[in-house]
Design an enzyme around this catalytic site. Sequence first.
Site, PDB file in Angstrom:
ATOM      1  N   ASP A  43       0.848  -1.192   0.000  1.00 26.14           N
ATOM      2  CA  ASP A  43       0.000   0.000   0.000  1.00 26.14           C
ATOM      3  C   ASP A  43       0.882   1.240   0.000  1.00 26.14           C
ATOM      4  OD1 ASP A  43      -3.000   1.010   0.830  1.00 26.14           O
ATOM      5  OD2 ASP A  43      -1.438   2.311   1.645  1.00 26.14           O
ATOM      6  N   TYR A  48       3.160   9.852  -0.908  1.00 25.52           N
ATOM      7  CA  TYR A  48       4.235   9.346  -0.031  1.00 25.52           C
ATOM      8  C   TYR A  48       5.616   9.566  -0.659  1.00 25.52           C
ATOM      9  CZ  TYR A  48       0.396   6.677   2.229  1.00 25.52           C
ATOM     10  OH  TYR A  48      -0.763   6.293   2.837  1.00 25.52           O
ATOM     11  N   LYS A  73      -2.599   5.690  -4.369  1.00 25.25           N
ATOM     12  CA  LYS A  73      -3.671   6.664  -4.129  1.00 25.25           C
ATOM     13  C   LYS A  73      -3.422   7.957  -4.892  1.00 25.25           C
ATOM     14  CE  LYS A  73      -3.641   4.821   0.553  1.00 25.25           C
ATOM     15  NZ  LYS A  73      -2.195   4.634   0.821  1.00 25.25           N
ATOM     16  N   HIS A 110      -7.451   9.666  -2.369  1.00 22.69           N
ATOM     17  CA  HIS A 110      -6.785   9.710  -1.066  1.00 22.69           C
ATOM     18  C   HIS A 110      -7.580  10.512  -0.027  1.00 22.69           C
ATOM     19  CE1 HIS A 110      -2.446   9.499   0.698  1.00 22.69           C
ATOM     20  NE2 HIS A 110      -3.335   9.422   1.658  1.00 22.69           N
ATOM     21  N   SER A 138     -10.633   6.855   0.214  1.00 19.81           N
ATOM     22  CA  SER A 138      -9.981   6.822   1.514  1.00 19.81           C
ATOM     23  C   SER A 138     -10.403   8.059   2.301  1.00 19.81           C
ATOM     24  CB  SER A 138      -8.458   6.807   1.324  1.00 19.81           C
ATOM     25  OG  SER A 138      -7.817   6.781   2.574  1.00 19.81           O
ATOM     26  N   GLN A 160     -10.643   3.223   2.695  1.00 21.11           N
ATOM     27  CA  GLN A 160      -9.524   3.050   3.633  1.00 21.11           C
ATOM     28  C   GLN A 160      -9.582   4.182   4.655  1.00 21.11           C
ATOM     29  OE1 GLN A 160      -4.885   3.807   3.259  1.00 21.11           O
ATOM     30  NE2 GLN A 160      -5.378   1.938   2.157  1.00 21.11           N
ATOM     31  N   TRP A 186      -6.385   2.077   8.003  1.00 19.59           N
ATOM     32  CA  TRP A 186      -5.035   2.648   8.020  1.00 19.59           C
ATOM     33  C   TRP A 186      -4.661   2.940   9.475  1.00 19.59           C
ATOM     34  CZ3 TRP A 186      -4.246   7.426  10.124  1.00 19.59           C
ATOM     35  CH2 TRP A 186      -5.123   8.491   9.881  1.00 19.59           C
ATOM     36  N   PRO A 188      -3.299   0.804  11.804  1.00 18.49           N
ATOM     37  CA  PRO A 188      -3.887  -0.207  12.696  1.00 18.49           C
ATOM     38  C   PRO A 188      -3.360  -0.122  14.125  1.00 18.49           C
ATOM     39  CG  PRO A 188      -2.285  -1.209  11.194  1.00 18.49           C
ATOM     40  CD  PRO A 188      -2.533   0.192  10.706  1.00 18.49           C
ATOM     41  N   VAL A 233       9.640  -0.946   9.525  1.00 14.06           N
ATOM     42  CA  VAL A 233      10.892  -1.047   8.762  1.00 14.06           C
ATOM     43  C   VAL A 233      11.772  -2.162   9.330  1.00 14.06           C
ATOM     44  CG1 VAL A 233      10.922   1.357   7.971  1.00 14.06           C
ATOM     45  CG2 VAL A 233      11.950   0.786  10.191  1.00 14.06           C
ATOM     46  N   ARG A 237       9.603  -7.417  12.989  1.00 17.61           N
ATOM     47  CA  ARG A 237       8.215  -6.953  13.183  1.00 17.61           C
ATOM     48  C   ARG A 237       7.364  -7.238  11.946  1.00 17.61           C
ATOM     49  NH1 ARG A 237       9.131  -1.041  15.986  1.00 17.61           N
ATOM     50  NH2 ARG A 237       9.739  -1.782  18.056  1.00 17.61           N
ATOM     51  N   ASN A 241       4.013  -9.308  12.369  1.00 16.19           N
ATOM     52  CA  ASN A 241       2.715  -8.753  11.981  1.00 16.19           C
ATOM     53  C   ASN A 241       1.964  -9.648  10.979  1.00 16.19           C
ATOM     54  OD1 ASN A 241       3.344  -6.628  13.642  1.00 16.19           O
ATOM     55  ND2 ASN A 241       3.870  -5.201  11.992  1.00 16.19           N
TER      56      ASN A 241
HETATM   57  P1  NDP Z   1       0.834   1.940  11.888  1.00 21.18           P
HETATM   58  O1  NDP Z   1      -0.359   2.047  12.775  1.00 21.18           O
HETATM   59  O2  NDP Z   1       0.972   0.790  10.966  1.00 21.18           O
HETATM   60  O3  NDP Z   1       2.095   2.030  12.869  1.00 21.18           O
HETATM   61  C1  NDP Z   1       3.415   2.008  12.400  1.00 21.18           C
HETATM   62  C2  NDP Z   1       4.323   2.161  13.625  1.00 21.18           C
HETATM   63  O4  NDP Z   1       4.241   0.977  14.438  1.00 21.18           O
HETATM   64  C3  NDP Z   1       5.756   2.341  13.259  1.00 21.18           C
HETATM   65  O5  NDP Z   1       6.307   3.276  14.197  1.00 21.18           O
HETATM   66  C4  NDP Z   1       6.375   0.949  13.494  1.00 21.18           C
HETATM   67  O6  NDP Z   1       7.720   1.098  13.883  1.00 21.18           O
HETATM   68  C5  NDP Z   1       5.539   0.423  14.629  1.00 21.18           C
HETATM   69  N1  NDP Z   1       5.366  -1.043  14.604  1.00 21.18           N
HETATM   70  C6  NDP Z   1       4.992  -1.812  13.553  1.00 21.18           C
HETATM   71  N2  NDP Z   1       4.868  -3.101  13.912  1.00 21.18           N
HETATM   72  C7  NDP Z   1       5.170  -3.162  15.239  1.00 21.18           C
HETATM   73  C8  NDP Z   1       5.218  -4.225  16.165  1.00 21.18           C
HETATM   74  N3  NDP Z   1       4.906  -5.487  15.803  1.00 21.18           N
HETATM   75  N4  NDP Z   1       5.580  -3.940  17.449  1.00 21.18           N
HETATM   76  C9  NDP Z   1       5.888  -2.667  17.812  1.00 21.18           C
HETATM   77  N5  NDP Z   1       5.868  -1.616  16.970  1.00 21.18           N
HETATM   78  C10 NDP Z   1       5.494  -1.862  15.678  1.00 21.18           C
HETATM   79  O7  NDP Z   1       0.957   3.337  11.096  1.00 21.18           O
HETATM   80  P2  NDP Z   1       0.846   3.838   9.590  1.00 21.18           P
HETATM   81  O8  NDP Z   1       0.408   5.242   9.658  1.00 21.18           O
HETATM   82  O9  NDP Z   1       2.096   3.540   8.863  1.00 21.18           O
HETATM   83  O10 NDP Z   1      -0.355   3.005   8.952  1.00 21.18           O
HETATM   84  C11 NDP Z   1      -0.176   1.854   8.151  1.00 21.18           C
HETATM   85  C12 NDP Z   1      -0.365   2.162   6.681  1.00 21.18           C
HETATM   86  O11 NDP Z   1      -1.644   2.727   6.424  1.00 21.18           O
HETATM   87  C13 NDP Z   1       0.589   3.241   6.135  1.00 21.18           C
HETATM   88  O12 NDP Z   1       1.905   2.769   5.993  1.00 21.18           O
HETATM   89  C14 NDP Z   1      -0.111   3.598   4.846  1.00 21.18           C
HETATM   90  O13 NDP Z   1       0.130   2.620   3.851  1.00 21.18           O
HETATM   91  C15 NDP Z   1      -1.567   3.601   5.295  1.00 21.18           C
HETATM   92  N6  NDP Z   1      -2.021   4.958   5.699  1.00 21.18           N
HETATM   93  C16 NDP Z   1      -2.998   5.561   4.929  1.00 21.18           C
HETATM   94  C17 NDP Z   1      -3.490   6.810   5.245  1.00 21.18           C
HETATM   95  C18 NDP Z   1      -4.555   7.413   4.402  1.00 21.18           C
HETATM   96  O14 NDP Z   1      -4.833   8.608   4.535  1.00 21.18           O
HETATM   97  N7  NDP Z   1      -5.171   6.660   3.513  1.00 21.18           N
HETATM   98  C19 NDP Z   1      -2.976   7.566   6.409  1.00 21.18           C
HETATM   99  C20 NDP Z   1      -1.980   6.855   7.174  1.00 21.18           C
HETATM  100  C21 NDP Z   1      -1.536   5.592   6.818  1.00 21.18           C
HETATM  101  P3  NDP Z   1       8.941   0.458  13.009  1.00 21.18           P
HETATM  102  O15 NDP Z   1       8.721   0.859  11.567  1.00 21.18           O
HETATM  103  O16 NDP Z   1      10.133   1.075  13.648  1.00 21.18           O
HETATM  104  O17 NDP Z   1       8.836  -1.021  13.239  1.00 21.18           O
END
Ligand code: NDP
Length: 284
Positions: A43, A48, A73, A110, A138, A160, A186, A188, A233, A237, A241
Amino acid sequence: METVTLNNGVEMPIIGFGVFQIPDTETQAAVEAALAAGYRHLDTAASYGNEEAVGAAIKASGIPREELWVTTKLWIQYAPTGSVEDNTLRAFEASLTRLGLDYLDLYLIHQPLGDYYSEWRAMQKLYAEKRARAIGVSNFHPDRLVDLIENNEIVPAVNQIETHPFHQRRVDQDLMGERGVQIESWGPFAEGKNDLFTNPVLAAIGEAHGKSAAQVVLRWLTQRQVIVIPKSVKPERMAQNLDIFDFTLTEEQMAQIATLDTGASQFFDHRDPAMVSWLNSRHD
Ligand code: NDP
């Protein structure tokens, strides 16, 4: 890989990998690691700034195109004296070029801002020409979603929206269910806000299953038939996940998580005038 069936019969993987806020220079490595971990659903978004890196990772992986699900998007198209429809078609081609693909699995509007009716008309054309296997939106609140549905031919396949334990969107999900629109979460994990990863309710449920709070959240969402696209990243994790399909939350555990809902965003409200102005200032 578990899937959900969209309103046009297309099967979409219930879990994917989100790349928001991964710096462009790190995205290729992150997506390559995610694909190696087993993700087949990616996604991204034009806004981005990392579509090219996502495309490079797809190419480097050698995974056949038909085994992948790729969502991107459309950002708000600004054309006060021109054609938003034409802009949308151009933006779609630009995204595809950056991704190195010749079709998309899912193309989303978006934001529910600007002339999204014209954007939707262009998307309907792209769908009819089979350039995108599904089209959706979205960040649409129920009122905007229903209005779009009532005034157009094609019902969005997906909406989304921010969905996590502190903003559970059950009313939105029910409404979307009635209208044939699949909910996709988005954020989660709410990006870890409100101490999500150490939340006592989630941690205790996780302990009972030998899982982390993060895994409990993803299982809770997928048991509700909500598509999830967690971002990380860190390869360990990424794997964690994905490892959420070997346990089931009980009804009691689902009910405990339901108590965490605040009914409000952890980020911002798309109806806040200051936010509407800021999002609109980010034109291409
Ligand atoms: P998330 O809710 O997925 O959280 C990401 C954060 O959680 C990062 O800091 C990551 O750190 C950490 N994390 C991930 N897995 C774990 C784990 N198992 N244990 C502990 N920490 C964890 O945030 P996003 O905002 O990235 O949402 C997910 C996706 O949704 C986005 O990447 C994007 O594709 C989409 N999105 C869409 C939007 C929209 O307007 N349509 C807006 C926002 C997001 P680290 O990377 O250091 O592991």
